[in-house]
Write a protein that holds these residues in place. Structure first.
Motif, short mmCIF file in Angstrom:
data_model
loop_
_atom_site.label_atom_id
_atom_site.label_comp_id
_atom_site.label_asym_id
_atom_site.label_seq_id
_atom_site.Cartn_x
_atom_site.Cartn_y
_atom_site.Cartn_z
N ILE A 6 -1.22 -13.59 1.81
CA ILE A 6 -0.10 -14.64 1.35
C ILE A 6 0.19 -14.33 -0.07
O ILE A 6 -0.84 -13.99 -0.90
CB ILE A 6 -0.66 -16.13 1.33
CG1 ILE A 6 -0.89 -16.64 2.69
CG2 ILE A 6 0.37 -17.13 0.47
CD1 ILE A 6 -1.56 -17.97 2.73
N SER A 10 3.91 -17.48 -3.34
CA SER A 10 3.87 -18.63 -2.25
C SER A 10 3.13 -19.84 -3.17
O SER A 10 3.64 -20.75 -2.83
CB SER A 10 2.99 -18.21 -1.11
OG SER A 10 3.44 -17.20 -0.29
N PHE A 16 3.76 -26.54 -0.13
CA PHE A 16 2.87 -25.87 0.54
C PHE A 16 1.66 -24.99 -0.11
O PHE A 16 0.81 -24.58 0.57
CB PHE A 16 3.60 -24.64 1.34
CG PHE A 16 4.83 -25.12 2.29
CD1 PHE A 16 4.55 -25.75 3.26
CD2 PHE A 16 6.00 -24.63 1.87
CE1 PHE A 16 5.78 -26.30 3.90
CE2 PHE A 16 7.18 -24.98 2.76
CZ PHE A 16 6.96 -25.91 3.62
N THR A 20 -1.67 -23.19 1.38
CA THR A 20 -1.60 -21.69 1.06
C THR A 20 -2.83 -21.16 0.57
O THR A 20 -3.67 -20.19 0.91
CB THR A 20 -0.61 -21.21 0.08
OG1 THR A 20 0.69 -21.59 0.61
CG2 THR A 20 -0.54 -19.83 -0.19
N ALA A 200 -3.31 -19.54 7.88
CA ALA A 200 -2.15 -20.19 7.46
C ALA A 200 -0.96 -18.99 7.67
O ALA A 200 -1.48 -17.90 7.26
CB ALA A 200 -2.33 -20.85 6.29
N ASN A 201 0.12 -19.64 8.05
CA ASN A 201 1.21 -18.60 7.97
C ASN A 201 2.55 -19.29 7.51
O ASN A 201 2.73 -20.51 7.74
CB ASN A 201 1.58 -18.11 9.39
CG ASN A 201 0.50 -16.93 9.73
OD1 ASN A 201 0.55 -15.68 9.44
ND2 ASN A 201 -0.43 -17.58 10.41
N SER A 202 3.11 -18.54 6.76
CA SER A 202 4.58 -19.03 6.30
C SER A 202 5.53 -18.39 7.14
O SER A 202 5.94 -17.20 7.28
CB SER A 202 4.74 -18.66 4.81
OG SER A 202 6.05 -19.16 4.32
N ARG A 212 5.22 -24.06 7.04
CA ARG A 212 3.64 -23.59 7.09
C ARG A 212 3.08 -23.88 8.47
O ARG A 212 3.03 -25.21 8.69
CB ARG A 212 2.79 -23.99 5.76
CG ARG A 212 1.73 -23.69 5.63
CD ARG A 212 1.58 -22.37 5.29
NE ARG A 212 2.17 -22.01 4.18
CZ ARG A 212 2.35 -20.94 3.51
NH1 ARG A 212 2.07 -19.88 4.22
NH2 ARG A 212 3.11 -20.82 2.37
#
Length: 667
Positions: A6, A10, A16, A20, A200-202, A212
């Motif tokens: 990340i 971010s 988010f 993050t 976690a991913n955006s 997210r």
């Protein structure tokens, strides 16, 4: 499993930020572990995380993990997601094994295969926010299934259909969904659970919106059930809400200017009490009253700082209540400033009233002045607006503020408004701040009566509230009624969750979105950090040193980091890390505990560097110092809140008990 990378940008996305941070906080441990340390007494200690001097390795067990007396031996299956400290590592027959123990006190329990565990570097976990005014979270088998639904034109329709399938235990075998959040609220204090964040991913959707997605695990104190959809509601909500009770505490500014308003509040409450008695609701709605003035030792003629005149647990009748509040009157003497010590009264309402018997928990505060922030030399609490609000939320208390905008306070109106709007902000509802223009006494009486009636009606219609279709719609332009309805719904869901013993969904790993599908500005989770008593005590002591260094550094800005070097040495930490060229900011000084080092969350304190401090004006420096002081005071409240300390394992020592500290409350 490796956490997705990340980028720093971010962190600037406030929506988010917390998740993050959490994604990086649980990255896998790498490298070879150091041998177990032995203390002078000969007692063993767990392995340290590589590069740390005091932070021990811990793991969470996967389903099927076996605890054996020796590596690879036979033993007993331990509950999924049990928390263990790691004491040793061995390789045998091409497999890696861990010697583990339930606590850090030197007593080991046996060996588990490393592949059956998840390293847990930082104790960052998620907790459900109250599901009132948002859709319940859906959990997916994999990330693709979640993203596909988020990109679907039928998102809301299909999501609601899936929730109904989960509720009726009728989820098709090929469904990407494996579980759903219960309809009622899960109180961490009553039904403790962990939702560690594994990844976690955006993701940018076809619509262009960025969301997210988080992969979480679930653990409760009880033995985990088989992976299966969990019905969202148990018991009989209609019958259980028939026992729903509310406590309403009036917080009264009893300083010299308030007598006309105290008189009218008494009249309004009397009329409400008549309705309560006529409806035979005396045992289901209780009223209390707390007054505040100023420190009597420092204000001549002032009789008390705070006083509980009526406790809702002891005022079952109108006569009992009004007998108790006979002594409530405005002080004949003036206090020391226009801003009053209102947070002293509010803290008494939060901490000294026994709220446990009440599902609805309300404070109605009326005042004509702002309140002293914790850093004011005239304040008694040491708590700022953010910290006193956090205490209220931890105890599920909603704060309504009726602000009398009198002519005498015209120069204070904006300060008070800004302060009370933040203080009264209720999650997923908004501000419960209601100004009384020009301090109109009759308009104030009307507002007190109306708000009280709305809260009484929350109890009166509680049974019908279990059937949403039976409730009359609230006009969109009636802000007070809409707020009371939304807060009341949150209170009822929390109450039902408590009486039904609602637990987290029974699954091991799953994917979810951190935002509500229908209202993306509403968070479905909050992020907490589990800190032990020793860590909270250490954090308090450390921040006091930071405050001392900062205050000295205001006199000589160039001396700030020299003061930190002295503080580090005094606390037994490495002062050489602060030397020029080795520490670019406070995070790198080594002064803060290792349990916070490396937590990738936005911190105003940890990013301070010598040049930045020197460039700050005195006002900006003081604001940072004031914020740290308020957090020190908050940590003391956490430390003293014995009901919320949690033991993660039945055999863990008392020193390893943890408190779920909100991420926003860290320095």
């Amino acid at each position: 499993m490796t956490a997705a990378p990340i980028h720093a940008a971010s962190f600037r996305a406030a929506s988010f930020r917390a998740f993050t941070a959490a994604a990086l906080g649980v990255a896998l441990l790498t490298g070879t572990a150091a041998p177990a340390l032995a203390q002078a007494t000969g007692k063993r200690t767990p392995l340290l995380i590589e590069g740390k001097t005091a932070l021990h390795q811990r793991v969470l067990t996967r389903p099927g993990a076996v605890l054996a007396a020796s590596p690879g031996g036979t033993g007993k299956t331990v509950p999924p997601m049990s928390v263990f400290f790691v004491y040793d590592r061995k390789e045998q027959s091409g497999k890696s094994f861990l010697e583990v123990g339930a606590d850090s006190e030197g007593k080991t329990a046996g060996w588990v295969e490393a592949a059956d565990t998840i390293p847990w570097r930082h104790t960052l976990v998620m907790a459900f926010t109250n599901p009132a005014n948002r859709e319940r979270v859906l959990f997916f088998k994999d990330r693709k299934g979640l993203v596909d639904l988020l990109n679907s034109d039928r998102l809301l329709v299909d999501a609601e259909a899936a929730r109904q399938q989960v509720a009726s235990s009728a989820v098709p075998a090929d469904s990407p969904i494996i579980s759903a959040e219960p309809e009622t609220f899960i109180d961490l204090q009553k039904q403790f659970y962990l939702l560690p964040i594994l990844e976690a991913n955006s993701t940018v959707l076809k619509s262009g919106f960025r969301v997210r997605t988080v992969r979480v695990a679930s653990v409760t104190k009880e033995k985990a059930e088989p992976l299966a959809p969990t019905p969202s509601r148990r018991g009989n909500p209609e019958a259980e809400l028939a026992d729903f009770r509310s406590g309403v505490v009036f917080l009264v500014d009893a300083t010299s200017s308030m007598q006309p308003y105290i008189d009218r509040a008494r009249t309004a409450i009397e009329q409400v009490f008549q309705q309560v008695e006529a409806a035979k609701l005396n045992d289901r709605v209780r009223f209390g009253m707390i007054g505040y003035r100023d420190d009597p030792q420092k204000s001549k003629g002032v009789e008390y700082l705070t006083r509980t005149f009526a406790d809702p647990n002891g005022t079952a009748t109108k006569s009992a209540f009004f007998d108790s509040i006979k002594g409530v009157s405005a002080s004949a003497a003036s206090t020391r400033a226009f801003a009053e010590d209102g947070y002293a009264g509010l803290e008494q309402a939060i901490r000294k009233i026994d709220w446990k018997p009440f599902g609805g928990r309300y404070v109605i505060w009326f005042t004509d002045a702002s309140s002293r922030e914790g850093t004011s030399p005239l304040a008694s609490t040491g708590l700022s607006t953010a910290q006193i609000r956090q205490l209220a939320l931890e105890n599920r208390i909603a704060i309504y503020v009726l602000h009398l905008q009198t002519a005498e306070g015209r120069n204070d109106h904006q300060t008070a408004r800004s302060q009370y709007e933040r203080l009264s902000n209720f999650p997923n509802v908004g501000s419960l701040y209601f100004p009384v223009e020009a301090g109109d006494a009759e308009a104030f009486r009307s507002q007190v009566q109306r708000l009280s009636e709305l809260l009484v009606n929350q109890v009166k219609t509680a049974q019908a509230a279990a059937k949403p279709d039976a409730q009359p719609a609230t006009p969109a332009d009636d802000r007070m009624a809409k707020a009371a309805e939304d807060v009341g719904k949150a209170m009822r869901l929390a109450y039902l969750g408590e009486v039904q013993g609602t637990k987290a969904p029974a699954m091991f790993e799953a994917w979810a979105s951190d935002r509500d599908f229908r209202k993306p500005d509403i968070a479905s989770f909050s992020v907490r950090v589990l800190l032990t008593k020793n860590q909270i005590s250490d954090l308090q002591a450390t921040l006091r040193k930071v405050v001392e260094a900062g205050e000295r550094g205001q006199i000589d800005p160039g001396d700030f980091f020299n003061q930190l070097r002295s503080a580090a040495a005094a606390m037994g930490r490495d002062p050489n890390r602060i030397a020029q060229g080795k520490a670019r900011n406070l995070e790198e000084t080594g002064l803060m505990g290792e349990y916070l080092e490396g937590l990738p969350y936005q911190s105003r304190i940890m990013s301070i560097d010598p040049d930045g401090w020197a460039r700050m004006g005195v006002g900006e420096q003081q604001a940072i110092i004031d914020d740290v002081k308020s957090k020190v005071a908050l940590y003391q409240r956490f430390h003293d809140d014995v009901d919320r300390w949690v033991t993660l394992h039945d055999k863990a020592s008392a020193g390893d008990a943890v408190y779920p500290v909100p991420l926003d409350s860290l320095p």
